[in-house]
Design an enzyme around this catalytic site. Structure first.
Site, PDB file in Angstrom:
ATOM      1  N   GLU A  10      69.445 -76.758  13.516  1.00 53.51           N
ATOM      2  CA  GLU A  10      69.576 -77.297  14.879  1.00 53.51           C
ATOM      3  C   GLU A  10      70.266 -76.293  15.800  1.00 53.51           C
ATOM      4  O   GLU A  10      69.914 -76.173  16.972  1.00 53.51           O
ATOM      5  CB  GLU A  10      70.350 -78.629  14.865  1.00 53.51           C
ATOM      6  CG  GLU A  10      69.682 -79.745  14.051  1.00 53.51           C
ATOM      7  CD  GLU A  10      68.235 -80.028  14.455  1.00 53.51           C
ATOM      8  OE1 GLU A  10      67.875 -79.790  15.631  1.00 53.51           O
ATOM      9  OE2 GLU A  10      67.459 -80.480  13.591  1.00 53.51           O
ATOM     10  N   HIS A  19      60.346 -73.930  15.868  1.00 60.25           N
ATOM     11  CA  HIS A  19      59.879 -74.144  14.500  1.00 60.25           C
ATOM     12  C   HIS A  19      58.899 -73.040  14.121  1.00 60.25           C
ATOM     13  O   HIS A  19      57.984 -72.729  14.887  1.00 60.25           O
ATOM     14  CB  HIS A  19      59.200 -75.513  14.372  1.00 60.25           C
ATOM     15  CG  HIS A  19      60.183 -76.639  14.463  1.00 60.25           C
ATOM     16  ND1 HIS A  19      59.901 -77.829  15.078  1.00 60.25           N
ATOM     17  CD2 HIS A  19      61.456 -76.732  14.012  1.00 60.25           C
ATOM     18  CE1 HIS A  19      60.964 -78.623  14.997  1.00 60.25           C
ATOM     19  NE2 HIS A  19      61.924 -77.975  14.356  1.00 60.25           N
TER      20      HIS A  19
HETATM   21 ZN   LIG Z   1      63.839 -78.500  14.273  1.00 67.95          ZN
END
Ligand SMILES: [Zn+2]
Ligand SMILES: [Ca+2]
Ligand SMILES: [Ca+2]
Length: 355
Positions: A10, A19
């Site tokens: 995070e 991502h």
């Molecule tokens: Zn993530």
């Protein structure tokens, strides 16, 4: 998945990482790279599809931003990235063997770290030497602070058999004249301009300490509390020659040369060629820590040849064996004392065939 790894993931988002499976080359050919995943869209819930769609703003490498650029060119697709989703029925990997690399939530990979260093351009700032350097040929920013003064001089000092005959380099140097009331044991302090206490420096200088009544010369480092502590010292006659010395300086607000005359006039002390070189990392400890971790990630998977119980230290490029025991040592605890040379960043113990 570990909680710590999820937090690192995070934080990766917070500093701009996307991502990994959203890279433009993840599921299609992009600039000659990919695809790295074979998608099974039917298995993905409509609400989650956006997490798998390519995003051309995702990092896949960068151009060259100059000589110190941490990374340039195409960044290989990183199945092990802390930013990659785990394996599942949403996709298969190409090649299939990479399936079990995905879902790492333990640590940043070297690819992750390189990405951060690159996008934040964590480069080492260029070396600078002014204004703390001084060769006495031009104006010096250093100042006299002691009970007697350091004095600029060219050629020999007035007294014979003490002091240099000429500068170490160029024409000028500075020295403490020990004649008259300047002995015994009078202190001359030469103090640098203010230093950046968050930087590290290498101080090099030339010194000349000829004389039968020679006193002492010290380098003192001023800390952020205003205390000056000696880091280097020479005492007594050092012969009729210029010598060079090198001192590492950390967390210093200033440094001083402290000359103390001896028990008679034959104790002129001279210095020349003060060089202060700084190498400061852009984000200080963050960058330094990331570089160390990257070095660790790159080498932690290497398997050195093992005998029985060798131990290794890592010098940033390779593991170097530093200690080794062999054979049956009996059912007792033994103590080992292993000297570790400077410059090694990691240490590890390997054991093979232990019983
Ligand atoms: Zn993530
Ligand atoms: Ca770059
Ligand atoms: Ca000089």
């Amino acid at each position: 998945m570990s909680a710590v790894g999820s937090m690192v993931h995070e934080i990766g988002h917070a500093i701009g990482m996307n991502h990994e499976q959203k890279r433009a080359d993840a599921q299609q050919v992009y600039n000659g790279h990919g695809p790295h995943l074979i998608m099974h869209w039917d298995n993905i819930d409509a609400n989650w599809k956006s997490q798998y769609l390519p995003d051309t703003k995702s990092y896949i490498g960068s151009t060259n931003q100059g000589a110190d650029d941490p990374f340039s060119g195409y960044a290989p697709y990183d199945y092990s990235s802390i930013m990659h989703y785990p394996s599942g029925d949403a996709y298969d990997t190409d090649p299939p063997a990479n399936e079990n690399l995905m879902g790492n939530r333990k640590h940043l990979t070297s690819g992750d770290i390189e990405q951060i260093l690159d996008v934040y351009q964590c480069v080492e700032l260029p070396t600078w030497t002014a204004p703390a350097s001084c060769d006495f040929e031009d104006f010096c920013y250093w100042t006299n602070q002691g009970e007697i003064a350091w004095t600029a001089q060219s050629g020999p000092t007035p007294s014979s058999n003490t002091g240099p005959n000429a500068a170490a380099s160029g024409v000028w140097y500075t020295y403490v004249e020990a004649s008259g009331s300047n002995n015994p044991a009078k202190t001359a302090i030469y103090e640098s301009p203010a230093l950046d206490a968050s930087a590290s420096y290498t101080l090099t200088f030339a010194y000349h300490m000829l004389g039968s009544r020679m006193g002492s010369l010290s380098v003192e480092v001023g800390d952020t509390h205003g205390n000056f502590l000696p880091m280097w010292q020479k005492t007594g006659d050092q012969g009729n020659a210029w010598h060079t010395a090198s001192v590492s300086i950390h967390a210093a607000v200033a440094i001083r040369f402290v000359g103390v005359t001896g028990s008679g006039w034959s104790s002129d002390i001279a210095i020349d060629d003060i060089q202060m070189v700084s190498r400061k990392l852009c984000n200080d400890f963050v960058c330094q820590d990331l570089r160390m971790r990257m070095s660790w990630e790159k080498h932690s998977n290497e398997t050195p040849s093992t005998g029985t119980g060798p131990s290794y230290a890592h010098d940033g490029n390779q593991w170097v064996e530093i200690w080794h025991v062999n054979g049956d040592l009996g059912d007792v605890w033994l103590e080992a004392d292993i000297p570790i040379a400077a410059g090694f960043s990691f240490l590890r113990f390997d054991a093979a065939g232990l019983k």
